[in-house]
Write a protein that holds these residues in place. Structure first.
Motif, PDB file in Angstrom:
ATOM      1  N   MET A   1      50.610  47.608  50.820  1.00  0.00           N
ATOM      2  CA  MET A   1      50.405  46.800  49.630  1.00  0.00           C
ATOM      3  C   MET A   1      48.926  46.877  49.249  1.00  0.00           C
ATOM      4  O   MET A   1      48.051  46.573  50.045  1.00  0.00           O
ATOM      5  CB  MET A   1      50.824  45.354  49.936  1.00  0.00           C
ATOM      6  N   ALA A   2      48.670  47.311  48.018  1.00  0.00           N
ATOM      7  CA  ALA A   2      47.297  47.434  47.556  1.00  0.00           C
ATOM      8  C   ALA A   2      46.734  46.060  47.211  1.00  0.00           C
ATOM      9  O   ALA A   2      47.389  45.254  46.554  1.00  0.00           O
ATOM     10  CB  ALA A   2      47.229  48.340  46.339  1.00  0.00           C
ATOM     11  N   MET A   3      45.531  45.815  47.684  1.00  0.00           N
ATOM     12  CA  MET A   3      44.853  44.570  47.361  1.00  0.00           C
ATOM     13  C   MET A   3      43.364  44.841  47.220  1.00  0.00           C
ATOM     14  O   MET A   3      42.862  45.833  47.734  1.00  0.00           O
ATOM     15  CB  MET A   3      45.110  43.502  48.420  1.00  0.00           C
ATOM     16  N   CYS A   4      42.681  43.973  46.508  1.00  0.00           N
ATOM     17  CA  CYS A   4      41.241  44.112  46.315  1.00  0.00           C
ATOM     18  C   CYS A   4      40.539  43.793  47.635  1.00  0.00           C
ATOM     19  O   CYS A   4      40.788  42.746  48.231  1.00  0.00           O
ATOM     20  CB  CYS A   4      40.768  43.170  45.214  1.00  0.00           C
ATOM     21  N   GLU A   5      39.675  44.706  48.071  1.00  0.00           N
ATOM     22  CA  GLU A   5      38.981  44.502  49.340  1.00  0.00           C
ATOM     23  C   GLU A   5      37.736  43.651  49.178  1.00  0.00           C
ATOM     24  O   GLU A   5      37.074  43.333  50.160  1.00  0.00           O
ATOM     25  CB  GLU A   5      38.644  45.854  49.958  1.00  0.00           C
ATOM     26  N   ILE A   6      37.415  43.238  47.955  1.00  0.00           N
ATOM     27  CA  ILE A   6      36.263  42.376  47.707  1.00  0.00           C
ATOM     28  C   ILE A   6      36.697  40.913  47.653  1.00  0.00           C
ATOM     29  O   ILE A   6      36.166  40.062  48.359  1.00  0.00           O
ATOM     30  CB  ILE A   6      35.556  42.768  46.394  1.00  0.00           C
ATOM     31  N   CYS A   7      37.698  40.611  46.826  1.00  0.00           N
ATOM     32  CA  CYS A   7      38.108  39.213  46.640  1.00  0.00           C
ATOM     33  C   CYS A   7      39.480  38.907  47.243  1.00  0.00           C
ATOM     34  O   CYS A   7      39.984  37.797  47.086  1.00  0.00           O
ATOM     35  CB  CYS A   7      38.112  38.865  45.152  1.00  0.00           C
ATOM     36  N   ASN A   8      40.103  39.884  47.925  1.00  0.00           N
ATOM     37  CA  ASN A   8      41.419  39.719  48.566  1.00  0.00           C
ATOM     38  C   ASN A   8      42.529  39.333  47.598  1.00  0.00           C
ATOM     39  O   ASN A   8      43.470  38.646  47.977  1.00  0.00           O
ATOM     40  CB  ASN A   8      41.349  38.717  49.721  1.00  0.00           C
ATOM     41  N   LYS A   9      42.404  39.770  46.352  1.00  0.00           N
ATOM     42  CA  LYS A   9      43.471  39.549  45.385  1.00  0.00           C
ATOM     43  C   LYS A   9      44.622  40.477  45.732  1.00  0.00           C
ATOM     44  O   LYS A   9      44.429  41.657  45.978  1.00  0.00           O
ATOM     45  CB  LYS A   9      42.973  39.848  43.978  1.00  0.00           C
TER      46      LYS A   9
END
Length: 61
Positions: A1-9
């Motif tokens: 599952m792709a998620m933002c690695e900066i804000c964990n969205k």
């Protein structure tokens, strides 16, 4: 599952509600891009959401 690695969205779940108020499950996916960034002086390819890119939270390589 792709998620933002900066804000964990990440993907969120909920109900799709029709005009007759019937409910069925659906997902909302974040708008993430795989970009090259500079982290600790090194170039890395990470997934970052477009809102973090626009806010300037990452330095693009």
């Amino acid at each position: 599952m792709a998620m933002c690695e900066i804000c964990n969205k990440k993907v969120s779940f909920g109900n799709k509600v029709s005009h007759s108020n019937k409910k069925s499950r659906r997902t909302w996916k974040p708008n993430v891009k795989k970009i090259r960034v500079i982290i600790n002086g090194q170039r890395k390819r990470i997934y970052v959401c477009t809102s973090c890119i626009k806010a300037g939270k990452v330095v693009r390589a």
